[in-house]
Design a protein around this motif. Structure first.
Motif, mmCIF file in Angstrom:
data_model
loop_
_atom_site.group_PDB
_atom_site.id
_atom_site.type_symbol
_atom_site.label_atom_id
_atom_site.label_comp_id
_atom_site.label_asym_id
_atom_site.label_seq_id
_atom_site.Cartn_x
_atom_site.Cartn_y
_atom_site.Cartn_z
ATOM 1 N N LEU A 311 40.822 0.841 5.191
ATOM 2 C CA LEU A 311 40.981 1.710 4.082
ATOM 3 C C LEU A 311 40.451 1.206 2.795
ATOM 4 O O LEU A 311 39.753 2.010 2.130
ATOM 5 C CB LEU A 311 42.474 2.193 3.863
ATOM 6 C CG LEU A 311 43.263 2.897 5.024
ATOM 7 C CD1 LEU A 311 44.405 3.030 4.939
ATOM 8 C CD2 LEU A 311 42.268 4.340 5.161
ATOM 9 N N ALA A 314 36.770 1.424 2.858
ATOM 10 C CA ALA A 314 36.347 2.925 2.773
ATOM 11 C C ALA A 314 36.342 3.163 1.297
ATOM 12 O O ALA A 314 36.118 4.480 0.966
ATOM 13 C CB ALA A 314 37.029 3.787 3.750
ATOM 14 N N LEU A 346 39.016 15.531 4.754
ATOM 15 C CA LEU A 346 38.577 14.334 5.548
ATOM 16 C C LEU A 346 38.817 14.616 7.016
ATOM 17 O O LEU A 346 37.962 14.257 7.843
ATOM 18 C CB LEU A 346 39.887 13.212 5.244
ATOM 19 C CG LEU A 346 39.732 12.267 4.025
ATOM 20 C CD1 LEU A 346 40.704 11.422 3.817
ATOM 21 C CD2 LEU A 346 38.098 11.479 4.468
ATOM 22 N N ALA A 350 34.869 14.281 7.622
ATOM 23 C CA ALA A 350 35.034 13.065 8.118
ATOM 24 C C ALA A 350 35.424 12.837 9.695
ATOM 25 O O ALA A 350 35.076 11.770 10.377
ATOM 26 C CB ALA A 350 35.685 11.812 7.280
ATOM 27 N N ARG A 386 37.433 3.909 11.301
ATOM 28 C CA ARG A 386 36.537 3.111 10.378
ATOM 29 C C ARG A 386 35.119 3.655 10.389
ATOM 30 O O ARG A 386 34.391 3.741 9.259
ATOM 31 C CB ARG A 386 36.527 1.703 10.876
ATOM 32 C CG ARG A 386 35.533 0.655 10.100
ATOM 33 C CD ARG A 386 35.880 -0.608 10.566
ATOM 34 N NE ARG A 386 34.961 -1.466 9.515
ATOM 35 C CZ ARG A 386 33.601 -1.587 9.837
ATOM 36 N NH1 ARG A 386 33.132 -1.008 11.200
ATOM 37 N NH2 ARG A 386 32.781 -2.469 8.980
ATOM 38 N N LEU A 389 35.141 6.743 8.643
ATOM 39 C CA LEU A 389 35.202 6.920 7.379
ATOM 40 C C LEU A 389 34.099 6.054 6.427
ATOM 41 O O LEU A 389 33.559 6.602 5.308
ATOM 42 C CB LEU A 389 36.407 6.021 6.935
ATOM 43 C CG LEU A 389 37.780 6.683 7.283
ATOM 44 C CD1 LEU A 389 38.968 5.815 7.180
ATOM 45 C CD2 LEU A 389 38.050 8.153 6.399
ATOM 46 N N PRO A 394 34.897 8.473 1.467
ATOM 47 C CA PRO A 394 35.803 9.268 1.025
ATOM 48 C C PRO A 394 35.353 9.535 -0.457
ATOM 49 O O PRO A 394 35.128 10.860 -0.763
ATOM 50 C CB PRO A 394 37.299 8.792 0.916
ATOM 51 C CG PRO A 394 37.415 7.919 2.100
ATOM 52 C CD PRO A 394 35.662 7.531 2.284
#
Ligand code: GLN
Length: 402
Positions: A311, A314, A346, A350, A386, A389, A394
């Motif tokens: 995260l 990302a 997302l 994504a 992963r 992302l 994002p």
């Protein structure tokens, strides 16, 4: 005379404000968009063989009928022993332990069994979505206190005004879903003192007690004076990665237990008999030998660190969890107008599903900042998230017009 054929039927007035659970919605969107599902918190790996084999044996041996309503004797005993190990207090298996169909049923049984119409229940937002719905089903009134992120600390200044002569209970959860906070003794002491002043019951949802990072779990029942007004709620699902088994429990002094059992017998009567037998085996085995729990801890520590890395990479700012299997990230800081937009974009663009945490707040005072990712997932699932992302960062999504 028959009723008019044009009557519109639907949820009761009590439930109308709640609609479909956000977990159901996001899991459906995840399937529709073939997304990696880091939304609804369920492990995508199986529970341990020794527990599954115990259930298979129980079914083969023919334990197919109702159990005693408040639990099989061996299950109540194993729950009491496990509570002593984890929470450090003695509980009478026959008079203080009730086995339920998951902790969600235990919460419902507490509220339906203990509240009278108009009684108030203090909730600490962000709070798990079933709490407010169950308070409403029980005819109670939720008094929602908002804990401010990224610390999500309980303070006397925010909590005290929520208590009054109408307060029947406070419902709290530690390790906390969705923030990952583990409340400390100073925060527990504030809750204990206010509950004592107002003679309120403390309902403590501790289902993530085995999934901790910062320090070992501590139950609010370990604060002096709390045990006699507390209900400690737990379950098998998180500790043994078997959320679909729906075996939970409530531990409370006999007078409070009488209310819980009364509601429970009319809700489900009893939890699934063969699964209760397996639960007894599972809990007794970790009381004898903690190697399973040690392994669970080291696996979850690795998953937590992996997901924090992903995260961060990302571009999200994360709230580091002290416990639970959730990480909150700041959707607004990442450039989205709010968590709901972030979750929608997302999952669609994504291919990664998360939970917009504004659903855990009073609809009149939501915080639209926090997006929740679940990391009770296999390494391969996290690596696929992963990849997705990083392919659709994002921040780039947030800048791009829809
Ligand atoms: N406890 C799980 C979570 O927070 C969801 C359970 C459910 O879907 N009701 O994700």
């Amino acid at each position: 005379m028959s009723a008019t054929p044009h009557t519109m039927h639907g949820p009761s007035a009590r439930l109308a404000p709640f609609g479909e659970s956000i977990f159901t919605t996001m899991s459906r969107l995840a399937v529709e968009h073939k997304a990696v599902n880091l939304g609804q918190g369920f492990p995508d790996f199986d529970g341990p063989d020794f527990v599954k084999q115990a259930a298979q044996r129980a079914i083969a041996e023919g334990h197919g009928q109702y159990a005693r309503a408040f639990g099989l004797p061996e299950t109540n005993r194993a729950i009491a022993a496990a509570a002593q190990r984890t929470c450090g207090f003695e509980a009478d298996p026959e008079r203080e332990v009730t086995v339920t169909a998951g902790c969600t049923e235990a919460i419902a049984a507490c509220l339906l069994g203990l509240l009278s119409p108009g009684d108030e229940v203090v909730l600490l937002d962000p709070s798990y979505d079933s709490y407010a719905a169950c308070v409403a089903m029980a005819g109670g009134v939720a008094r929602r206190v908002r804990l401010e992120g990224p610390d999500f600390r309980i303070t006397r200044a925010t909590l005290a005004p929520a208590f009054s002569s109408r307060t029947k209970a406070i419902l709290l959860n530690s390790p906390h879903n969705p923030s990952g906070r583990m409340f400390d003794d100073a925060e527990y002491a504030i809750v204990a003192e206010l509950a004592d002043q107002h003679d309120a019951i403390i309902l403590s949802d501790e289902v993530y007690d085995a999934i901790t990072y910062a320090r070992p779990h501590r139950s609010i029942a370990q604060i002096p004076g709390v045990r006699e007004r507390a209900v400690i709620l737990g379950s098998l699902g998180k500790t043994f990665s078997l959320t679909g088994w729906k075996i939970g429990w409530a531990i409370a002094p006999p007078a409070i237990t009488a209310g819980i059992r009364c509601a429970h017998q009319f809700l489900t009567f009893c939890a699934a008999t063969p699964l209760q037998r397996a639960a007894a085996d599972a809990l007794s085995s970790v009381c004898r030998d903690d190697s399973y729990l040690k392994q669970l801890h080291s696996e979850y520590t690795a998953r937590r660190n992996r997901m924090l890395d992903i995260l961060n990479e990302a571009g999200f700012r994360c709230v580091e969890p002290e416990g639970s299997y959730f990480i909150l990230v700041d959707a607004v800081e990442a450039g989205f107008p709010d968590d709901v937009t972030a979750a929608r974009r997302l999952v669609v663009e994504a291919g990664v599903a998360a939970i917009p945490s504004s659903h855990f707040y009073d609809p009149a005072h939501p915080d639209h900042r926090w997006l929740r990712f679940a990391f009770c997932k296999r390494e391969s699932t996290m690596l696929e998230a992963r990849r997705r992302l990083l392919a659709n960062p994002p921040r780039r999504l947030a800048e791009r017009a829809v």
